[in-house]
Design a protein around this motif. Structure first.
Motif, PDB file in Angstrom:
ATOM      1  N   LYS A  78      96.378  -4.718  22.520  1.00 37.07           N
ATOM      2  CA  LYS A  78      95.023  -5.936  22.505  1.00 37.07           C
ATOM      3  C   LYS A  78      94.965  -6.987  21.823  1.00 37.07           C
ATOM      4  O   LYS A  78      93.629  -7.903  22.280  1.00 37.07           O
ATOM      5  CB  LYS A  78      94.484  -4.816  21.399  1.00 37.07           C
ATOM      6  N   ASN A  79      95.500  -7.148  20.719  1.00 33.34           N
ATOM      7  CA  ASN A  79      95.537  -9.219  20.077  1.00 33.34           C
ATOM      8  C   ASN A  79      96.713  -9.015  19.733  1.00 33.34           C
ATOM      9  O   ASN A  79      97.540  -8.745  19.520  1.00 33.34           O
ATOM     10  CB  ASN A  79      93.448  -8.782  19.440  1.00 33.34           C
ATOM     11  N   THR A  80      96.675 -10.503  19.637  1.00 34.94           N
ATOM     12  CA  THR A  80      97.510 -10.975  18.307  1.00 34.94           C
ATOM     13  C   THR A  80      97.799  -9.989  17.054  1.00 34.94           C
ATOM     14  O   THR A  80      98.964 -10.008  16.509  1.00 34.94           O
ATOM     15  CB  THR A  80      97.589 -12.173  17.958  1.00 34.94           C
ATOM     16  N   ASP A 203      96.891 -13.319  21.964  1.00 38.50           N
ATOM     17  CA  ASP A 203      95.819 -13.520  22.778  1.00 38.50           C
ATOM     18  C   ASP A 203      96.044 -13.852  23.905  1.00 38.50           C
ATOM     19  O   ASP A 203      95.881 -15.681  24.094  1.00 38.50           O
ATOM     20  CB  ASP A 203      94.311 -13.789  22.688  1.00 38.50           C
ATOM     21  N   GLU A 212      88.704 -11.627  26.026  1.00 36.67           N
ATOM     22  CA  GLU A 212      89.081 -10.674  24.521  1.00 36.67           C
ATOM     23  C   GLU A 212      89.867  -9.572  24.777  1.00 36.67           C
ATOM     24  O   GLU A 212      89.089  -8.963  26.104  1.00 36.67           O
ATOM     25  CB  GLU A 212      88.597 -10.893  24.300  1.00 36.67           C
ATOM     26  N   GLY A 215      96.440  -9.420  25.292  1.00 33.93           N
ATOM     27  CA  GLY A 215      97.100 -10.362  24.408  1.00 33.93           C
ATOM     28  C   GLY A 215      98.618 -10.006  25.318  1.00 33.93           C
ATOM     29  O   GLY A 215      98.765  -8.749  25.888  1.00 33.93           O
TER      30      GLY A 215
END
Length: 377
Positions: A78-80, A203, A212, A215
């Motif tokens: 999903k993200n960093t 990301d 957004e 990642g």
């Protein structure tokens, strides 16, 4: 070479210098999302196998972008912060273990390690202000240090670190190197093998020009099974498509970190954005970005009252330049710039500009002229 003016049809008058925060999508990414939405509306998931082919291409592009040995080393996350959490809460910490970080980290790469305090893990914060930041970080690693967690490029100052040197030092000391690559990946070449990092994450919504919510996470192959899993589901299984199977085990690849259904919408956009970067070539991306950075630097140095808070040495920077202007409080200057359609950010002691390789040099000249006018009152 793609037609970059067509790929980035920004609104007339908009001066976009904020890629270190969130990047505009290239046209091909927005069109990929549009086609995907239309297909969903008219056909549903009839062509899901084709969607999986796009996701497979995305993994290949991520592998090449990182110079990872295999797509098996890449998880789509999903993200960093999620990837950092996989490392922080996956390692088998012992009371007294230490993590070394810098004093300039974005909260994501500080809080996750401080959250280990109940397990007896100590966070050692090291200053990067001296002439040898790599030496300071390595000197802070003692016999109890398990991991060095560092951003390859610092989000406020723009300081770029020598990852190859850090990797060699960590290997010598028996310390794991964990790299938050969000401010480098997509701006400059990045090589997980050359720097011998254990983990790297980023990301897609900054320099990779993606959306957004999606990642990547690189986990060195010998460390995958050493990270305790805390998320489970159908997608992270070795036999993910065999729904009737009662015996199961986590996937041998980095897909073990992907517990549930993929972000297919994000994959459509990010795959298209990375295709653009590949067509241009990361060496050319880096060279063109450096041209814009030099233009910004030289222009700001000509403005009386402008103070630069970022490295002037090209070897020490990527795409971030932070400055302040005498007579202007940071918030007021930020508001005035935004009113003039200069999209930037407030970071550290001043205003952060972050162009990308495709930024029109005229945009930079217009921004510098505006700052000179503001300085003169």
């Amino acid at each position: 070479m793609p037609d970059l003016s067509d790929e980035f049809p920004l609104s007339p008058g908009l001066r976009y210098l904020n890629h270190a925060a969130v990047s505009p999508w290239p046209r091909r990414a927005s069109e990929a999302v549009r086609r995907f939405a239309e297909e969903n509306a008219s056909l549903g998931a009839r062509d899901y196998p084709q969607w999986l082919q796009v996701e497979s291409r995305l993994r290949e592009r991520c592998k090449r972008l990182l110079n990872a040995p295999s797509t098996a080393d890449i998880a789509l996350v999903k993200n960093t912060s999620e990837a950092l959490s996989f490392v922080a809460f996956g390692l088998d910490w012992r009371a007294g273990d230490q993590v070394v970080v810098s004093d300039e980290e974005f909260p994501s790469n500080r809080i996750v390690w401080e959250a280990l305090k109940p397990r007896g893990v100590e966070v050692i914060q090291t200053s990067l202000a001296g002439s040898d930041p790599e030496g300071a970080l390595l000197a802070a690693c003692g016999p109890r240090t398990r991991l060095l967690a560092i951003s390859s490029v610092q989000y406020a100052s723009g300081l770029r670190l020598d990852l190859t040197r850090l990797g060699a030092g960590c290997r010598r000391l028996g310390v794991l190197l964990c790299v938050d690559a969000i401010q480098q990946l997509g701006a400059l070449p990045f090589d997980v093998q050359a720097c011998d990092c254990a983990f790297a994450m980023a990301d897609g919504h900054k320099w990779m020009l993606g959306p957004e919510g999606l990642g990547l996470f690189y986990c060195r192959s010998d460390l995958r099974e050493q990270l305790t899993l805390h998320e489970y589901g159908w997608h992270m299984l070795e036999h993910a498509g065999d729904y009737d199977r009662t015996d199961w085990q986590p996937a041998r690849t980095a897909r073990r970190f992907e517990c549930g259904s993929p972000n297919m919408l994000g994959a459509m956009a990010l795959e298209a954005s990375l295709a653009l970067l590949e067509e241009v070539g990361m060496e050319r991306v880096a060279a063109q970005l450096e041209e814009r950075m030099l233009q910004l630097q030289e222009g700001l140095l000509r403005i009386a009252g402008a103070s630069l808070h970022s490295p002037l040495n090209p070897a020490r920077r990527a795409g971030i330049l932070t400055f302040s202007l005498a007579g202007w409080e940071r918030q007021a200057l930020f508001a005035r710039l935004r009113a003039q359609q200069v999209i930037c950010a407030q970071r550290g002691p001043g205003i952060r500009f972050s162009p990308h390789f495709y930024t029109d040099p005229a945009v930079i000249e217009q921004t510098l002229a505006l700052l000179d006018q503001l300085r003169q009152g």
